[in-house]
Design a protein around this motif. Sequence first.
Motif, PDB file in Angstrom:
ATOM      1  N   ALA A 245      21.348  85.210   8.075  1.00  0.00           N
ATOM      2  CA  ALA A 245      21.845  85.284   9.453  1.00  0.00           C
ATOM      3  C   ALA A 245      20.722  84.979  10.443  1.00  0.00           C
ATOM      4  CB  ALA A 245      22.440  86.662   9.735  1.00  0.00           C
ATOM      5  N   PHE A 246      19.541  85.578  10.229  1.00  0.00           N
ATOM      6  CA  PHE A 246      18.396  85.269  11.085  1.00  0.00           C
ATOM      7  C   PHE A 246      18.034  83.784  10.977  1.00  0.00           C
ATOM      8  CE2 PHE A 246      16.970  89.891  10.680  1.00  0.00           C
ATOM      9  CZ  PHE A 246      17.352  90.203  11.973  1.00  0.00           C
ATOM     10  N   GLY A 247      18.106  83.232   9.757  1.00  0.00           N
ATOM     11  CA  GLY A 247      17.737  81.844   9.545  1.00  0.00           C
ATOM     12  C   GLY A 247      18.619  80.868  10.289  1.00  0.00           C
ATOM     13  N   ILE A 248      19.934  81.045  10.202  1.00  0.00           N
ATOM     14  CA  ILE A 248      20.826  80.108  10.879  1.00  0.00           C
ATOM     15  C   ILE A 248      20.881  80.382  12.382  1.00  0.00           C
ATOM     16  CG2 ILE A 248      22.187  79.632   8.827  1.00  0.00           C
ATOM     17  CD1 ILE A 248      24.328  81.482   9.791  1.00  0.00           C
ATOM     18  N   LEU A 249      20.628  81.627  12.805  1.00  0.00           N
ATOM     19  CA  LEU A 249      20.525  81.931  14.237  1.00  0.00           C
ATOM     20  C   LEU A 249      19.377  81.144  14.846  1.00  0.00           C
ATOM     21  CD1 LEU A 249      21.355  83.829  16.692  1.00  0.00           C
ATOM     22  CD2 LEU A 249      19.472  85.295  15.918  1.00  0.00           C
ATOM     23  N   ALA A 250      18.195  81.208  14.212  1.00  0.00           N
ATOM     24  CA  ALA A 250      17.029  80.510  14.741  1.00  0.00           C
ATOM     25  C   ALA A 250      17.166  79.000  14.607  1.00  0.00           C
ATOM     26  CB  ALA A 250      15.767  80.990  14.025  1.00  0.00           C
ATOM     27  N   ASN A 251      17.845  78.533  13.555  1.00  0.00           N
ATOM     28  CA  ASN A 251      18.051  77.100  13.369  1.00  0.00           C
ATOM     29  C   ASN A 251      18.969  76.535  14.443  1.00  0.00           C
ATOM     30  OD1 ASN A 251      19.826  74.766  11.980  1.00  0.00           O
ATOM     31  ND2 ASN A 251      17.776  74.782  11.073  1.00  0.00           N
TER      32      ASN A 251
END
Length: 263
Positions: free
Chosen positions: A143-149
Amino acid sequence: MEKWNFSHTCGAFDGKHVACKAPPKSGSVYYNYKGFYSIVLMALVDADYKFLWADVGSPGASSDAQIYNESELKEMVEDGTIGFPAPDPLPNDYKDVPYFFVVDDAFGLRKHMMKPYTLRGLTDEERIFNYRLSRARRVVENAFGILANRFQILLTTMQHHPSTAKIIVKACIVLHNLMRMRYPTLQNQQLDRAENDNRDFIPGVWRQGRNLQDIHVVAGSNTSSKEGKKQRNLIKHGKTGCCRGDVIVIIKDFYTLTTVFRK
């Protein structure tokens, strides 16, 4: 969408740093152990990579356990107002087990907070438990990864006061949840995938680029409770250990949550 096969889990919990410029006369309060100024995003994420709860804006020098211990989420968990389902047995078992969040080593082991066993002298059952819990926790990492992406301003050093950066991060979270609800498969190609035939972990595309920084793990008073140890051992010795389940999450507003499980 395939669920992560860890029974009685109501969400995965973790935190990240969001870089910002140093506030005037703040000293080292916002200076984190990674060597830059930041605010902290602490979040609880469901099996579909949506944010259920978030605490945004704590100074970068804070630890994740410290932020959680001072949050309203902890109060709601401890006084029972969070809305956990009533304890019931694990699959093929008869002992009631409370529902819980999955966390990392930074947090104390409680009946509503399951963390892995320490890595020293693990039995096979404990190693399997750690593997399954780690797999369940991948949802918050993803979730953090795709939020920042999706919102790459989160990967820059925001030239704003922390109070403004806090509003920007909250807006990103709300828009992320909206996109996950309206277009749930839009970024799924970037997510970690389940193991292949060789049981290999297949990392998501988001891991190949820049990512948000983890919060410093600080050893403190988060000692394990007897109830937490007993529950973890019960889950470890369960006949199936973990099972599939569908999670229905009802978000009352941005800050509160009610979780209901459908078996």
